[in-house]
Design a protein around this motif. Sequence first.
Motif, PDB file in Angstrom:
ATOM      1  N   LYS A  10       0.867  -1.177   0.000  1.00 35.26           N
ATOM      2  CA  LYS A  10       0.000   0.000   0.000  1.00 35.26           C
ATOM      3  C   LYS A  10       0.896   1.217   0.000  1.00 35.26           C
ATOM      4  O   LYS A  10       2.112   1.097   0.035  1.00 35.26           O
ATOM      5  N   GLY A  11       0.247   2.373  -0.012  1.00 33.13           N
ATOM      6  CA  GLY A  11       0.998   3.607   0.193  1.00 33.13           C
ATOM      7  C   GLY A  11       1.733   4.072  -1.039  1.00 33.13           C
ATOM      8  O   GLY A  11       1.565   3.557  -2.131  1.00 33.13           O
ATOM      9  N   ARG A  12       2.605   5.038  -0.808  1.00 33.32           N
ATOM     10  CA  ARG A  12       3.191   5.788  -1.915  1.00 33.32           C
ATOM     11  C   ARG A  12       4.219   4.994  -2.710  1.00 33.32           C
ATOM     12  O   ARG A  12       4.529   5.372  -3.829  1.00 33.32           O
ATOM     13  N   SER A  53       3.893  -4.178   4.369  1.00 33.82           N
ATOM     14  CA  SER A  53       4.125  -2.738   4.550  1.00 33.82           C
ATOM     15  C   SER A  53       5.620  -2.426   4.448  1.00 33.82           C
ATOM     16  O   SER A  53       6.479  -3.275   4.717  1.00 33.82           O
ATOM     17  N   ALA A  54       5.907  -1.194   4.055  1.00 35.39           N
ATOM     18  CA  ALA A  54       7.294  -0.796   3.786  1.00 35.39           C
ATOM     19  C   ALA A  54       8.189  -0.999   5.009  1.00 35.39           C
ATOM     20  O   ALA A  54       9.338  -1.461   4.880  1.00 35.39           O
ATOM     21  N   SER A  55       7.696  -0.693   6.198  1.00 35.52           N
ATOM     22  CA  SER A  55       8.569  -0.849   7.366  1.00 35.52           C
ATOM     23  C   SER A  55       8.728  -2.324   7.745  1.00 35.52           C
ATOM     24  O   SER A  55       9.793  -2.739   8.226  1.00 35.52           O
ATOM     25  N   GLY A  72      12.111   2.018   1.569  1.00 35.48           N
ATOM     26  CA  GLY A  72      12.889   3.256   1.613  1.00 35.48           C
ATOM     27  C   GLY A  72      14.191   3.058   2.377  1.00 35.48           C
ATOM     28  O   GLY A  72      14.228   2.322   3.371  1.00 35.48           O
ATOM     29  N   ASP A  74      15.517   5.130   4.297  1.00 29.37           N
ATOM     30  CA  ASP A  74      15.314   5.632   5.666  1.00 29.37           C
ATOM     31  C   ASP A  74      14.793   4.516   6.573  1.00 29.37           C
ATOM     32  O   ASP A  74      15.227   4.378   7.711  1.00 29.37           O
ATOM     33  N   GLY A  96      10.140   7.637  -4.563  1.00 30.02           N
ATOM     34  CA  GLY A  96      10.027   7.623  -3.093  1.00 30.02           C
ATOM     35  C   GLY A  96      11.095   8.483  -2.446  1.00 30.02           C
ATOM     36  O   GLY A  96      11.533   8.224  -1.330  1.00 30.02           O
ATOM     37  N   ILE A 179      10.661  13.348   7.846  1.00 23.78           N
ATOM     38  CA  ILE A 179      10.819  13.281   6.400  1.00 23.78           C
ATOM     39  C   ILE A 179      10.241  14.535   5.759  1.00 23.78           C
ATOM     40  O   ILE A 179       9.203  15.028   6.206  1.00 23.78           O
ATOM     41  N   SER A 181       9.555  16.112   1.605  1.00 25.55           N
ATOM     42  CA  SER A 181       9.827  16.007   0.162  1.00 25.55           C
ATOM     43  C   SER A 181       9.637  17.353  -0.505  1.00 25.55           C
ATOM     44  O   SER A 181      10.591  17.929  -1.012  1.00 25.55           O
TER      45      SER A 181
HETATM   46  N1  LIG Z   1       6.337  12.822   1.410  1.00 30.40           N
HETATM   47  C1  LIG Z   1       6.682  11.682   2.005  1.00 30.40           C
HETATM   48  N2  LIG Z   1       6.270  11.453   3.248  1.00 30.40           N
HETATM   49  C2  LIG Z   1       6.574  10.309   3.882  1.00 30.40           C
HETATM   50  N3  LIG Z   1       7.307   9.316   3.342  1.00 30.40           N
HETATM   51  C3  LIG Z   1       7.742   9.508   2.103  1.00 30.40           C
HETATM   52  C4  LIG Z   1       7.459  10.681   1.368  1.00 30.40           C
HETATM   53  N4  LIG Z   1       8.014  10.571   0.161  1.00 30.40           N
HETATM   54  C5  LIG Z   1       8.634   9.377   0.140  1.00 30.40           C
HETATM   55  N5  LIG Z   1       8.488   8.726   1.298  1.00 30.40           N
HETATM   56  C6  LIG Z   1       9.055   7.427   1.638  1.00 30.40           C
HETATM   57  O1  LIG Z   1       8.041   6.455   1.626  1.00 30.40           O
HETATM   58  C7  LIG Z   1       8.323   5.457   2.591  1.00 30.40           C
HETATM   59  C8  LIG Z   1       7.103   5.254   3.455  1.00 30.40           C
HETATM   60  O2  LIG Z   1       6.082   4.932   2.583  1.00 30.40           O
HETATM   61  P1  LIG Z   1       4.602   4.807   3.085  1.00 30.40           P
HETATM   62  O3  LIG Z   1       4.224   6.026   3.857  1.00 30.40           O
HETATM   63  O4  LIG Z   1       3.798   4.370   1.945  1.00 30.40           O
HETATM   64  O5  LIG Z   1       4.793   3.617   4.041  1.00 30.40           O
HETATM   65  P2  LIG Z   1       3.754   3.213   5.075  1.00 30.40           P
HETATM   66  O6  LIG Z   1       2.625   2.627   4.336  1.00 30.40           O
HETATM   67  O7  LIG Z   1       3.554   4.341   6.012  1.00 30.40           O
HETATM   68  O8  LIG Z   1       4.593   2.101   5.693  1.00 30.40           O
HETATM   69  P3  LIG Z   1       4.363   1.521   7.069  1.00 30.40           P
HETATM   70  O9  LIG Z   1       2.928   1.101   7.092  1.00 30.40           O
HETATM   71  O10 LIG Z   1       5.314   0.412   7.057  1.00 30.40           O
HETATM   72  O11 LIG Z   1       4.708   2.628   8.026  1.00 30.40           O
HETATM   73  C9  LIG Z   1       9.533   5.899   3.372  1.00 30.40           C
HETATM   74  O12 LIG Z   1      10.661   5.205   2.907  1.00 30.40           O
HETATM   75  C10 LIG Z   1       9.660   7.375   3.014  1.00 30.40           C
HETATM   76  O13 LIG Z   1      10.993   7.813   2.946  1.00 30.40           O
END
Ligand SMILES: Nc1ncnc2c1ncn2[C@@H]1O[C@H](COP(=O)(O)OP(=O)(O)OP(=O)(O)O)[C@@H](O)[C@H]1O
Length: 230
Positions: A10-12, A53-55, A72, A74, A96, A179, A181
């Motif tokens: 999911k997510g970005r 999920s990314a983390s 990511g 990070d 990302g 973070i 961007s």
């Molecule tokens: N504007 C932004 N804000 C937050 N994270 C960003 C942004 N742009 C890129 N990223 C990157 O996207 C990643 C996090 O993605 P995302 O927010 O989709 O994860 P998440 O769904 O929150 O993950 P998790 O559920 O594991 O926390 C990080 O590696 C972060 O550096």
Amino acid sequence: MTITIALPSKGRLKEDSIAALERAGLKIIAPSDARSYRARVENRDEIEIAYMSASEIARELGEGTLDLGVTGEDLVQETIADWENRVAIGARLGFGRADVIVAVPEAWLDVDTMADLDDVAAEFRQRHGRRLRIATKYWRLTQKFFSSQHGIQVYRIVESLGATEGAPAAGSADVIVDITSTGSTLRANKLKILDDGIILRSEACLVQSLKPRSSQDEAAIASVFAALNA
Ligand SMILES: Nc1ncnc2c1ncn2[C@@H]1O[C@H](COP(=O)(O)OP(=O)(O)OP(=O)(O)O)[C@@H](O)[C@H]1O
Ligand SMILES: O=P(O)(O)OC[C@H]1O[C@H](OP(=O)(O)OP(=O)(O)O)[C@H](O)[C@@H]1O
């Protein structure tokens, strides 16, 4: 033998990750049940796709329960203790992108560098009766940057799991590590990045877990990196 590649569910990072693999010739066959978190790659039976999920991808790479994953940088550096010895960043994927930064209130006119912040931290207890508070979800990166790289020892981390940029105005912290961007959230909350306050320039990466594996699996991993870096 199969190797598992984890992609963000999911997510970005999700769509760009799938697109990056497809450009490299790894076409993902969507599972017959759209709610499934497993998929396969066309003509590559030795590769299995897992969505998470990314983390979680970063954590499982660190534990060696995944072979490859897109996440990511990070999250890799924050989530995995001793990350350099546990994983290898094999390809930077160009999306990302975000910087992990130290930001302070714009109103702190004479604080522009980490050295200035060190002075503030040193005086803080005397002036305010407590330590400088840093709001962040990046504990490990913050401690490394403040304590190891800048020798700042007198501070307290206040865990923030969201809306971190709001913490100084809300009075729950003095400065933040988060973070950015486009920078618009920082501007909207009247915060400024310190001149030398960029902790990490992050982007999505394909990361390999450094665990012992068969030569067949090593070859499968090498072929994925070769395709992505071609
Ligand atoms: N504007 C932004 N804000 C937050 N994270 C960003 C942004 N742009 C890129 N990223 C990157 O996207 C990643 C996090 O993605 P995302 O927010 O989709 O994860 P998440 O769904 O929150 O993950 P998790 O559920 O594991 O926390 C990080 O590696 C972060 O550096
Ligand atoms: O520099 P900018 O372009 O303003 O982006 C930075 C902001 O975006 C993210 O929050 P988001 O609202 O996406 O929510 P999240 O924290 O749940 O990811 C991140 O946590 C920052 O607050």
